[in-house]
Design a protein around this motif. Structure first.
Motif, short mmCIF file in Angstrom:
data_model
loop_
_atom_site.label_atom_id
_atom_site.label_comp_id
_atom_site.label_asym_id
_atom_site.label_seq_id
_atom_site.Cartn_x
_atom_site.Cartn_y
_atom_site.Cartn_z
N SER A 131 0.83 -1.20 0.00
CA SER A 131 0.00 0.00 0.00
C SER A 131 0.87 1.25 0.00
N PRO A 132 0.48 2.28 -0.76
CA PRO A 132 1.21 3.55 -0.70
C PRO A 132 1.07 4.24 0.66
N ASN A 133 0.20 3.74 1.51
CA ASN A 133 0.03 4.30 2.85
C ASN A 133 0.91 3.63 3.89
N HIS A 134 1.67 2.63 3.47
CA HIS A 134 2.65 1.95 4.33
C HIS A 134 4.03 2.42 3.92
N VAL A 135 4.57 3.39 4.70
CA VAL A 135 5.83 4.03 4.32
C VAL A 135 6.76 4.12 5.53
N MET A 136 7.87 4.81 5.33
CA MET A 136 8.87 4.94 6.37
C MET A 136 8.96 6.36 6.91
N GLU A 137 9.16 6.43 8.20
CA GLU A 137 9.66 7.65 8.83
C GLU A 137 11.17 7.45 8.82
N LEU A 138 11.79 7.88 7.74
CA LEU A 138 13.18 7.49 7.47
C LEU A 138 14.14 8.35 8.28
N CYS A 139 14.88 7.69 9.15
CA CYS A 139 15.86 8.39 10.00
C CYS A 139 17.26 8.09 9.49
N LEU A 140 17.90 9.08 8.89
CA LEU A 140 19.23 8.87 8.30
C LEU A 140 20.24 8.47 9.36
N GLY A 141 20.16 9.07 10.54
CA GLY A 141 21.10 8.74 11.59
C GLY A 141 20.99 7.30 12.01
N THR A 142 19.77 6.81 12.18
CA THR A 142 19.58 5.42 12.58
C THR A 142 20.10 4.46 11.52
#
Length: 356
Positions: free
Chosen positions: A247-258
């Motif tokens: 689903s396009p509603n299943h995405v990431m809160e992408l944390c570059l540091g992590t």
């Protein structure tokens, strides 16, 4: 792409909205989840300790209503800011979803209503972390350039290894009257079963409400913390999680540091993969030196990540979401947190405006 600012619950007022606007932000990620901290709040003018040490008591007892969310969005709009996302469900809202406890279905119903409230209010993203242990084991010290205070991990510690007491998830107490003892350790397969159930229940509601659910990887990204497994501890695992539901509603809160902290990770290859698949809700911008279990957070221009290269990749794939400075070292002076965040905001804005 857009520049945003993350604000904790006690910052959701005109003073901080003006600050965000002055520093170049157009969007806000609101941390409505806060807690009564049981240790000091960290040095300086802002709670560096909020996510780095100690534990707290979850304050919220009722799902945030449409009226509350609409008023929050309206207040920000009056200051020229867009409410882009909420960040983190309160543990009080969903501890039995995480623990597979007796209130799971009731709590899932509450989360579904929250997503519907967000959709009705026009708030497009809910950031969350499907984590039992939450953030644990990090320390505060003069780790950054010029001995600026920042956070880091200094090897394995008792804080990483100690089991989680009953009545607590995510370093927050949700039940003061829980019996003595610790929550049972589970395996990675069980954690993924719980998470898949959560997705199967929540994604149809998110699609109907036009709200994206954005998963943050566990930080620190170790396979196990406090006798419990972790989600998204390696880019390959994070990719597998994103493939659980197309689903396009299943995405990431992408944390570059992590991602940079992950053992064996290539932050640029990971970003390319996620960006080209349109799996990014919004991005936490943070720089670090080292990898788990020994890393330190640095100034945005002074870590292992080449931030210019990050912006180039996002331009390549026409990312049009929001970037927010995540953490920043605290700069010496009367307003350490504000000064550190202002430095990060200025650097990020300059990169965004010069790399086309």
């Amino acid at each position: 792409m857009k520049i945003g600012f993350g604000l904790y619950s006690h910052m959701l007022n005109g003073e901080y909205y003006r600050l965000a606007k002055q520093l170049g932000a157009t969007h806000i990620v609101a941390h409505l989840t806060d807690y009564f901290h049981q240790s000091d709040t960290g040095p300086g003018d802002q709670p560096l300790g909020n996510k780095t040490k100690g534990w707290g008591v979850a304050k919220e007892t009722e799902i945030w209503s449409f009226k509350e969310l609409a008023a929050l969005k309206k207040d920000m709009a009056e200051h020229g800011l867009v409410l882009e996302a909420l960040e983190n469900f309160s543990p009080a809202f969903w501890y039995d979803v995480l623990l597979k406890g007796p209130k799971r279905e009731t709590q899932l119903a509450g989360l579904k209503q929250l997503i519907r409230n967000m959709g009705k209010a026009g708030i497009p993203i809910m950031g969350y972390n499907f984590s039992l242990a939450g953030v644990a084991g990090r320390t505060i010290g003069p780790y950054a350039r010029g001995e600026a205070l920042s956070v880091g991990l200094e090897g394995h510690s008792e804080a990483l290894d100690s089991p989680i007491p009953n009545g607590m998830v995510w370093n927050m107490i949700y039940d003061r009257n829980a019996p003595e003892g610790h929550i049972a350790s589970i395996g990675h397969e069980e954690l993924m079963d719980r998470y898949t159930y959560f997705l199967d229940e929540m994604i149809p509601v998110a699609e109907e409400a036009n709200v994206k659910l954005a998963l943050h990887p566990d930080d620190p990204p170790l396979q196990e913390v406090r006798k419990q497994p972790r989600i998204g501890y390696h880019p390959d695992h994070y990719r597998e999680i994103m493939m659980l539901n197309d689903s396009p509603n299943h995405v990431m809160e992408l944390c570059l540091g992590t991602i940079s902290e992950m053992n064996g990770s290539d932050v640029y290859a990971a970003l390319e993969n996620f960006a080209q698949r349109n799996k990014i809700g919004y991005i936490h911008i943070r720089n670090v030196k080292g990898k788990v279990p020994d890393y330190k957070e640095s100034f945005i221009d002074d870590g292992d990540i080449d931030m210019g290269r990050i912006i180039e990749i996002l331009r390549k794939y026409r990312f049009d979401g929001v970037l927010i400075p995540d953490h920043a070292p605290q700069v010496s002076g009367k307003s350490p947190w504000i000064s550190g965040m202002a430095y990060a905001m200025g650097y990020l804005n300059a990169l965004r405006n010069t790399i086309k």
